[in-house]
Design an enzyme around this catalytic site. Structure first.
Site, mmCIF file in Angstrom:
data_model
loop_
_atom_site.group_PDB
_atom_site.id
_atom_site.type_symbol
_atom_site.label_atom_id
_atom_site.label_comp_id
_atom_site.label_asym_id
_atom_site.label_seq_id
_atom_site.Cartn_x
_atom_site.Cartn_y
_atom_site.Cartn_z
ATOM 1 N N ARG A 109 -9.313 45.430 -22.682
ATOM 2 C CA ARG A 109 -7.999 44.639 -23.269
ATOM 3 C C ARG A 109 -7.018 45.300 -22.724
ATOM 4 O O ARG A 109 -6.106 44.815 -22.793
ATOM 5 C CB ARG A 109 -8.615 44.126 -24.551
ATOM 6 C CG ARG A 109 -9.713 43.854 -25.091
ATOM 7 C CD ARG A 109 -10.014 42.921 -25.856
ATOM 8 N NE ARG A 109 -10.732 41.930 -25.638
ATOM 9 C CZ ARG A 109 -11.258 40.864 -24.895
ATOM 10 N NH1 ARG A 109 -9.730 40.236 -24.659
ATOM 11 N NH2 ARG A 109 -11.993 40.395 -24.770
ATOM 12 N N LYS A 110 -7.014 45.683 -21.421
ATOM 13 C CA LYS A 110 -5.513 46.627 -20.880
ATOM 14 C C LYS A 110 -5.573 45.271 -19.913
ATOM 15 O O LYS A 110 -4.249 45.487 -19.172
ATOM 16 C CB LYS A 110 -5.589 47.243 -20.466
ATOM 17 C CG LYS A 110 -5.555 48.282 -22.449
ATOM 18 C CD LYS A 110 -5.460 50.337 -22.071
ATOM 19 C CE LYS A 110 -5.035 51.194 -22.576
ATOM 20 N NZ LYS A 110 -5.122 52.170 -22.902
ATOM 21 N N GLY A 111 -5.804 44.594 -19.681
ATOM 22 C CA GLY A 111 -6.333 43.170 -18.292
ATOM 23 C C GLY A 111 -6.818 44.109 -17.213
ATOM 24 O O GLY A 111 -5.620 43.633 -15.897
ATOM 25 N N TYR A 112 -7.275 44.744 -16.896
ATOM 26 C CA TYR A 112 -7.348 45.750 -15.279
ATOM 27 C C TYR A 112 -9.066 44.551 -15.133
ATOM 28 O O TYR A 112 -9.017 44.702 -13.509
ATOM 29 C CB TYR A 112 -8.472 47.104 -15.771
ATOM 30 C CG TYR A 112 -7.604 47.936 -16.408
ATOM 31 C CD1 TYR A 112 -5.874 48.027 -15.996
ATOM 32 C CD2 TYR A 112 -7.814 49.010 -17.508
ATOM 33 C CE1 TYR A 112 -4.894 49.219 -16.301
ATOM 34 C CE2 TYR A 112 -6.407 49.862 -17.801
ATOM 35 C CZ TYR A 112 -5.702 50.009 -17.757
ATOM 36 O OH TYR A 112 -4.597 50.866 -18.100
ATOM 37 N N GLY A 113 -9.390 44.182 -15.503
ATOM 38 C CA GLY A 113 -10.921 42.927 -15.223
ATOM 39 C C GLY A 113 -10.189 42.325 -14.260
ATOM 40 O O GLY A 113 -10.110 41.226 -13.503
ATOM 41 N N GLU B 211 -19.327 35.669 -6.566
ATOM 42 C CA GLU B 211 -20.898 34.797 -6.216
ATOM 43 C C GLU B 211 -21.073 33.471 -6.524
ATOM 44 O O GLU B 211 -20.662 34.049 -8.100
ATOM 45 C CB GLU B 211 -21.381 35.805 -5.908
ATOM 46 C CG GLU B 211 -21.435 37.112 -5.107
ATOM 47 C CD GLU B 211 -22.645 38.105 -4.998
ATOM 48 O OE1 GLU B 211 -23.313 37.670 -5.109
ATOM 49 O OE2 GLU B 211 -22.362 39.329 -4.308
ATOM 50 N N SER C 45 -22.394 34.068 -13.241
ATOM 51 C CA SER C 45 -22.843 34.180 -14.972
ATOM 52 C C SER C 45 -22.032 33.936 -16.122
ATOM 53 O O SER C 45 -20.468 33.846 -15.450
ATOM 54 C CB SER C 45 -22.752 36.021 -15.096
ATOM 55 O OG SER C 45 -21.934 36.941 -15.218
#
Length: 121
Positions: free
Chosen positions: A1-5, A26, A30
Site C-alpha cells: 500500500r505504499k504505491g510501489y506497484g 499484456e 487479469s
C-alpha cells in the site's frame, strides 16, 4: 500500500516515452492487472487533459497516446470508464469542460511516489 506497484507502472511508461514507444500490459489482462493499471491510466490521462492549454480544443486519441505512451485502446477504455468519451457518427469526442476535469483530477490524483523522468538516462 505504499504505491510501489503504481511507481513501477509509471516507471515502465516513462521508459516507453524515452524510447518513443507506446506501452501496454499484456492482453488479456487479469482482474488484478486491471485493478493495478486502471487507476494509473485514469490519473495520468485526466492530469494530462487538465494541464492542456485552454486553446487546445482539438486533440486526438493518438496525440494523447504519443504524450503519455499509453496505448490508444487503453485510452479509449479509460475515457469511456470516466464517462467523458462520446461517439458521434463513428467519431470519438472527449466531452469534458475544465470544471469536470478539475473534479476528476481530485477524484483520480497522480499519487506518490512519482517517477522523475529527468533522472532516467
Amino acid at each position: 500500500r505504499k504505491g510501489y506497484g503504481r511507481f513501477l507502472i509509471a516507471f515502465s511508461y516513462e521508459l516507453s516515452k524515452k524510447e518513443e514507444k507506446v506501452g501496454s500490459p499484456e492482453k488479456p489482462m487479469s482482474d488484478l492487472g486491471q485493478q493495478a493499471y486502471k487507476p494509473y491510466w485514469m490519473s495520468t490521462i485526466v492530469d494530462f487533459l487538465y494541464k492542456q492549454e485552454a486553446g487546445a480544443s482539438s486533440m486526438s486519441i493518438m496525440d494523447i497516446s504519443k504524450k503519455t505512451s499509453i496505448m490508444a485502446e487503453d485510452i479509449v477504455f479509460t475515457l469511456n470508464q470516466l464517462g467523458i468519451l462520446k461517439i458521434i457518427n463513428g467519431v470519438y469526442f472527449i466531452a469534458a469542460e475544465d470544471s469536470l476535469l478539475e473534479r476528476l483530477t481530485k477524484k483520480h490524483p497522480v499519487k506518490n511516489p512519482i517517477v522523475d523522468p529527468s533522472k532516467l538516462h
